[in-house]
Design an enzyme around this catalytic site. Structure first.
Site, mmCIF file in Angstrom:
data_model
loop_
_atom_site.group_PDB
_atom_site.id
_atom_site.type_symbol
_atom_site.label_atom_id
_atom_site.label_comp_id
_atom_site.label_asym_id
_atom_site.label_seq_id
_atom_site.Cartn_x
_atom_site.Cartn_y
_atom_site.Cartn_z
ATOM 1 N N ASN A 42 63.806 24.343 62.414
ATOM 2 C CA ASN A 42 63.139 25.222 61.459
ATOM 3 C C ASN A 42 61.866 25.800 62.073
ATOM 4 O OD1 ASN A 42 62.379 22.485 61.189
ATOM 5 N ND2 ASN A 42 61.661 22.737 59.109
ATOM 6 N N ILE A 43 61.621 27.062 61.736
ATOM 7 C CA ILE A 43 60.477 27.808 62.270
ATOM 8 C C ILE A 43 59.732 28.401 61.077
ATOM 9 C CG2 ILE A 43 59.756 29.684 63.794
ATOM 10 C CD1 ILE A 43 62.453 29.286 65.299
ATOM 11 N N GLU A 44 58.541 27.844 60.828
ATOM 12 C CA GLU A 44 57.782 28.254 59.640
ATOM 13 C C GLU A 44 56.818 29.392 59.962
ATOM 14 O OE1 GLU A 44 56.230 24.543 58.076
ATOM 15 O OE2 GLU A 44 58.236 24.023 57.337
ATOM 16 N N CYS A 53 65.201 28.339 58.328
ATOM 17 C CA CYS A 53 65.707 26.966 58.431
ATOM 18 C C CYS A 53 66.439 26.747 59.752
ATOM 19 C CB CYS A 53 66.702 26.687 57.308
ATOM 20 S SG CYS A 53 65.979 26.619 55.671
ATOM 21 N N GLU A 55 69.349 25.496 60.308
ATOM 22 C CA GLU A 55 70.762 25.902 60.294
ATOM 23 C C GLU A 55 70.902 27.382 60.624
ATOM 24 O OE1 GLU A 55 69.063 24.192 58.028
ATOM 25 O OE2 GLU A 55 70.353 23.058 56.682
ATOM 26 N N CYS A 86 69.746 24.150 52.285
ATOM 27 C CA CYS A 86 69.264 25.002 51.191
ATOM 28 C C CYS A 86 70.327 26.049 50.820
ATOM 29 C CB CYS A 86 67.949 25.672 51.575
ATOM 30 S SG CYS A 86 68.149 27.162 52.552
ATOM 31 N N CYS A 89 71.001 28.914 53.421
ATOM 32 C CA CYS A 89 71.812 28.487 54.572
ATOM 33 C C CYS A 89 73.271 28.323 54.174
ATOM 34 C CB CYS A 89 71.259 27.191 55.157
ATOM 35 S SG CYS A 89 69.677 27.446 55.995
HETATM 36 N N1 THU Z 1 64.647 23.249 55.902
HETATM 37 C C1 THU Z 1 65.598 23.401 56.873
HETATM 38 O O1 THU Z 1 65.297 23.809 58.002
HETATM 39 N N2 THU Z 1 66.871 23.088 56.564
HETATM 40 C C2 THU Z 1 67.274 22.503 55.405
HETATM 41 O O2 THU Z 1 68.448 22.195 55.259
HETATM 42 C C3 THU Z 1 66.292 22.237 54.344
HETATM 43 C C4 THU Z 1 64.936 22.835 54.548
HETATM 44 C C5 THU Z 1 63.242 23.517 56.260
HETATM 45 C C6 THU Z 1 62.601 24.736 55.681
HETATM 46 C C7 THU Z 1 61.130 24.349 55.762
HETATM 47 O O3 THU Z 1 60.656 24.619 57.071
HETATM 48 C C8 THU Z 1 61.125 22.853 55.565
HETATM 49 O O4 THU Z 1 62.437 22.420 55.850
HETATM 50 C C9 THU Z 1 60.727 22.401 54.176
HETATM 51 O O5 THU Z 1 61.450 23.059 53.208
#
Ligand code: THU
Length: 133
Positions: A42-44, A53, A55, A86, A89
């Protein structure tokens, strides 16, 4: 690539996650029918909704590389239960994966839940739904 190896790739990818806001690293690993592995984390973003996310990063890397046929995916995070992807995804998975394709969801205790794409998102909106006739 075995299921266990794919899960290890997903767990390892958490180290690459850019998560200064949630501090919740997620890793994903996607294998193509030909055996090539695409990983994602994941890259915020400071503008929170721009976050992508793990995925989707893995899927978009593969698509951008010209891959279209996939066989399995693993997703890993430090959760009490196997990490549930989520909704966004799930929709992206349903666009590119066969409905029967297996997704291995795990936490760091190796509690693994294997589900199909259609288990994750039944009655999903599909490209065919855009055609009116
Ligand atoms: N996130 C994912 O990368 N994949 C998931 O299946 C659930 C949520 C990430 C998004 C965000 O960076 C962090 O988790 C918290 O929601």
């Amino acid at each position: 690539m075995t299921k266990d190896q794919l899960i290890e790739e997903a767990i390892k990818m958490r180290e690459k996650a850019y998560v200064p806001y949630s501090k919740f690293p997620v890793g994903a690993a996607l294998v193509t029918k030909s055996g090539k592995v695409y990983t994602g984390c994941n890259i915020e973003n400071a503008a929170f909704p721009v976050t992508c996310c793990a995925e989707r990063v893995a899927i978009f890397k593969a698509i951008a590389d010209g891959e279209v046929v996939f066989s399995e995916m693993a997703v890993a995070a430090e959760t009490k239960r196997p990490v549930p992807p989520c909704g966004s995804c799930r929709q992206v998975m349903s666009e590119f994966f066969d409905p029967k394709m297996r997704i291995h969801l795990t936490n760091l205790e190796y509690e693994i839940k294997t589900v199909s794409v259609e288990d994750l998102l039944p009655f999903s909106f599909q490209p065919e739904d855009l055609l009116s006739d």
